[in-house]
Every structure is written in structure tokens, then in C-alpha cells.
Design a protein around this motif. Structure first.
Motif, short mmCIF file in Angstrom:
data_model
loop_
_atom_site.label_atom_id
_atom_site.label_comp_id
_atom_site.label_asym_id
_atom_site.label_seq_id
_atom_site.Cartn_x
_atom_site.Cartn_y
_atom_site.Cartn_z
N GLN A 199 0.84 -1.20 0.00
CA GLN A 199 0.00 0.00 0.00
C GLN A 199 0.87 1.25 0.00
O GLN A 199 1.95 1.27 0.59
N GLU A 200 0.41 2.29 -0.63
CA GLU A 200 1.21 3.51 -0.76
C GLU A 200 1.43 4.18 0.60
O GLU A 200 2.49 4.75 0.85
N ASP A 201 0.43 4.15 1.44
CA ASP A 201 0.53 4.85 2.73
C ASP A 201 0.87 3.91 3.87
O ASP A 201 0.50 4.15 5.01
N TRP A 202 1.61 2.84 3.60
CA TRP A 202 1.86 1.83 4.64
C TRP A 202 2.65 2.39 5.82
O TRP A 202 2.44 2.00 6.95
N LYS A 203 3.57 3.33 5.53
CA LYS A 203 4.37 3.89 6.63
C LYS A 203 3.50 4.66 7.61
O LYS A 203 3.71 4.61 8.83
N ASN A 204 2.50 5.37 7.08
CA ASN A 204 1.58 6.10 7.97
C ASN A 204 0.76 5.13 8.81
O ASN A 204 0.49 5.39 9.99
N ALA A 205 0.34 4.02 8.20
CA ALA A 205 -0.45 3.03 8.92
C ALA A 205 0.36 2.43 10.07
O ALA A 205 -0.15 2.22 11.18
N VAL A 206 1.65 2.16 9.80
CA VAL A 206 2.51 1.59 10.85
C VAL A 206 2.78 2.60 11.94
O VAL A 206 2.66 2.30 13.14
N SER A 207 3.16 3.81 11.55
CA SER A 207 3.52 4.83 12.55
C SER A 207 2.33 5.21 13.42
O SER A 207 2.48 5.51 14.61
N GLU A 208 1.12 5.16 12.85
CA GLU A 208 -0.08 5.51 13.62
C GLU A 208 -0.30 4.53 14.78
O GLU A 208 -0.62 4.94 15.89
N LEU A 209 -0.13 3.24 14.50
CA LEU A 209 -0.35 2.25 15.54
C LEU A 209 0.84 2.11 16.48
O LEU A 209 0.68 1.74 17.64
N MET A 210 2.04 2.43 15.99
CA MET A 210 3.23 2.31 16.84
C MET A 210 3.48 3.55 17.68
O MET A 210 4.25 3.50 18.64
#
Length: 420
Positions: free
Chosen positions: A358-369
């Protein structure tokens, strides 16, 4: 033991508050005032209101307590043979309390006495049943438990059958509730007998006698769902019998009601049982299985079935579901019981690999971490963890090390340094 302690205190005259100022070391010699300091062994202090009979029974109870505390079961039993004379006291206004005390102490001694026999248990239970009606049903229930635990299933069932039909005076709410409990356990015994008979049959064979026990058990087991509560063993027993007779529609209805009836308290096991049933029969409606796991996730995010729930989410291939699967596994790893589990970490790596498409995968990870950055490294990625994983589970260390920069890109983790 607290009840025993209360009973051994002697009867005393009330002390006026005005006498508090007269406290002194030798006040016992001044004719009246006793020290308020706790006594080490206040056994048989006489008082004007206490008769010799009261004093002897109270002393007997204290000796019983001492014997119980030191596990001198034979000595306790000998004193206990004398203590029930308290019930014969015509001035005793709290006889019911003494009956409960005798009931509790007697069964405690029998449970621990090396020479106790089933006959001894039966005698004390029957004596307590006949001493009054207030606890008759509960004594019958406890008696049946003891018989059940010792393999006397038919005797236990007879006890419950008698209690089930017992009535005294106007039926109270508590009496009605206890009667329902007795009916449920009597049906559970029918189920146990049904299981014994089933084990003697060849595959696919049916037996009329066995079917009769099923019908007897099902009457009350089905009624259980009319009474909100946690009824796990009863529900499982009923469902097993329904499965045996291939009444899958009824079994599924029972499990659905048990899991989703709002009158029942939240019960993670109810959703586990529903999911396991659906999986066991390869139910075509996968949404039901997913829904059961979704609620289970809300109730117990650390449950082992969360691995399967995240797999369900991954099957959809939707970006939102993949991100949700990522969150489910992170929540599992929030609990220390999973931090050394290779399967969970490998599953996390698989999810992240899909997430990276996914293009925004880094945002998805950083949001939960973001909410975990202050404590997750200390839980999973310290030098100690690196040293231990390297020695005990190198494959686990390899998987974790490959994820450190993805999960915590802004931190210089000691775990990653330990892998070099």
C-alpha cells in the motif's frame, strides 16, 4: 476460620466509654477494668452471662480451631464429636448459625482426614439436612458434588432428584434459584451417564436407553438459556449431544443465543464455542465465524484465536482489513505471554509485507506504533532479548531483527545492534 474466632469470644458486659481513661498496667487489680490490649490466648475467660455449658462448648470450639490450624485432623474430629451438643442449648437464639458452623467444620475435617470414608460423609450430610430446612437444598447440592467427584454418579443423581422435588413453605426467590441450579446439575449428570453409554457403542450405533438420558438432560439444559448467567459446561454438554444426533440447526441456535443474547453477561467463551462449532462443521457462512472472532477480539485481544482472526482479515485483500490485521497482531504482542512466540512474529512479518504494497503503509505503521514507542522496545527489543533469543531461538531473533527498523524507524534499538 473467622466464624470460629467470633464464636470463641466469651460473653461480656458492655464497657462504658467513660471508663477508657482508667486504663493502666495494673487496672485488673483495681476491681474492674480490663486491659484493652489484645490477648494472645483469650480462651476461657469467665463472664457473668456465661454458663459452664457455654464455656465448655466455646473451649471445645477453640480446641477444634487449634487442631485445624495445625492439621491435626484426628484430634479435630474427636473434639468435633462433642461440639454439636451446642445445638441442644435451649437458650441458644442463633442455632442456625451453629448448624452452618458444624456443617463447614465437619466437611473440612472429612476432606483432610486420612481415614474418612464415604459413609462418614453421607452421615454428616444427612444429619445436617435433617437439622433444619434453611440450607437443605445447598447441602444436597454439595453432597451430590462429593458423590460425583468420587465416581458415584447414580447416587449423586438420586440426591439431586430428591432435592429437585423438595418444597418447604412459600417458595422464596433464593429457593427457586437454587432449585434451577439443582435441575441443571441433575441434567449434567444425565449427560455424564449418556457419555458413558455412548462410549460402549460402536460407531453410528444408537441405544434407546441412551436416548432417554439425552431427552432427560435436554429438558433442563435447554431451559438454562432462560436464566442469564455463565453456563459453559452445561451448554457444551447440550451441544455435544445435539451434534451426536446431528441436530445441527438446534446446536447452532443454542450457541448463537448464548453468545449474542444481551441478557447474558459478556462471556468470551461463548464466542469461542460458536467459532469452534462453525469451524468444526465447515459452515459456509464465513461471516459468522469472522463476527464471532471480532467480538472475541474486543473482549480478549490476547486470545490465541486472534491469529486466526487476523488470517480472516488478510483473506479479504482490502487495505482496511490488512491494516486491521496488523493492529490485531500488535495487540497480541502487547501481552508478554506472546513475545517469544515465533508464529505470532512470523505472522506479523507476513502482514507487514502485504501492508508494504500500500502507498501509505508507513503512515499506517507509525499511527499504531506511536502509542507504543515508549514501552514496546523495552518489552521486545532490548540487549537482554537479543542475547536470549540468539541462544534459545535464532529463527525468532532473525524475524524480530528484520522488523525493528520498520516498527521503530526513529529509534536506535539495542536489539538490532545485538544481531550484528
Amino acid at each position: 476460620m473467622d466464624d470460629i474466632g467470633r464464636e470463641i469470644e466469651p460473653l461480656e458486659d458492655p464497657v462504658d466509654d467513660d471508663d477508657d481513661d482508667d486504663f493502666s498496667e495494673d487496672n485488673s487489680s483495681k476491681g474492674g477494668k480490663k486491659s484493652k490490649l489484645p490477648l494472645v490466648n483469650p480462651t476461657c475467660v469467665e463472664s457473668p452471662k456465661e454458663t459452664g455449658f457455654h464455656q465448655s462448648t466455646r473451649t471445645c470450639l477453640e480446641r477444634i480451631r487449634e487442631a485445624l490450624l495445625h492439621h491435626r485432623w484426628q484430634e479435630a474430629s474427636e473434639y468435633m464429636a462433642c461440639y454439636p451438643q451446642m445445638l441442644e442449648d435451649p437458650t441458644n437464639g442463633t442455632a442456625q448459625h451453629y448448624k452452618e458452623l458444624i456443617w463447614g467444620i465437619s466437611t473440612e475435617i472429612l476432606h483432610h482426614h486420612p481415614n474418612s470414608k464415604m459413609e462418614d460423609y453421607n452421615n454428616i450430610y444427612e444429619r445436617m439436612k435433617n437439622s433444619g430446612v434453611r440450607h437443605y437444598l445447598m447441602i444436597c447440592l454439595e453432597h451430590s458434588f462429593h458423590l460425583m467427584l468420587n465416581g458415584h454418579i447414580e447416587d449423586a443423581k438420586r440426591q439431586l432428584s430428591v432435592a429437585e422435588s423438595w418444597r418447604h413453605g412459600k417458595e422464596s426467590a433464593s429457593q427457586l434459584q437454587t432449585t434451577k441450579l439443582i435441575q441443571a446439575y441433575r441434567s449434567l449428570l444425565d449427560y455424564i451417564i449418556w457419555c458413558d453409554k455412548k462410549s460402549t457403542l460402536s460407531d453410528g450405533d444408537h441405544n434407546q436407553d441412551m436416548h432417554n438420558y439425552f431427552r432427560q438432560a435436554s429438558v433442563n439444559l435447554k431451559e438454562i438459556l432462560r436464566n442469564p448467567g455463565v453456563w459453559d459446561p452445561f451448554i457444551l454438554s447440550y451441544v455435544e449431544m445435539l451434534e451426536f444426533y446431528e441436530d445441527h440447526a438446534q446446536a447452532l441456535q443454542i450457541l448463537n443465543d448464548y453468545a449474542y443474547d444481551s441478557n447474558f453477561p459478556p462471556n468470551p467463551n461463548a464466542h469461542v464455542y460458536l467459532y469452534q462449532y462453525l469451524k468444526r462443521h465447515d459452515h459456509p457462512d464465513k461471516r459468522m465465524s469472522k463476527a464471532a472472532l471480532k467480538i472475541l477480539h474486543l473482549l480478549v485481544p490476547s486470545h490465541e484465536l486472534m491469529l486466526e482472526y487476523s488470517s480472516f482479515l488478510l483473506q479479504s485483500e482490502k487495505n482496511r482489513d490488512i491494516q486491521k490485521a496488523f493492529g490485531v497482531i500488535l495487540e497480541m504482542l502487547d501481552f508478554a505471554c506472546w513475545r517469544d512466540n515465533l508464529d505470532v512474529w512470523k505472522h506479523l512479518k507476513t502482514i507487514i509485507q502485504k501492508l508494504q504494497l500500500q502507498e501509505d503503509w508507513k503512515n499506517a505503521v507509525s499511527e499504531l506504533m506511536a502509542v507504543r514507542k515508549d514501552w514496546w522496545p523495552a518489552l521486545h527489543f532490548t540487549t537482554f532479548h537479543a542475547s536470549r533469543d540468539s541462544a534459545e531461538n535464532p529463527e525468532l531473533m532473525e524475524v524480530k531483527a528484520s522488523l525493528t527498523k520498520i516498527l521503530c524507524p526513529d529509534l536506535n534499538l539495542k536489539y538490532a545492534a545485538g544481531t550484528s
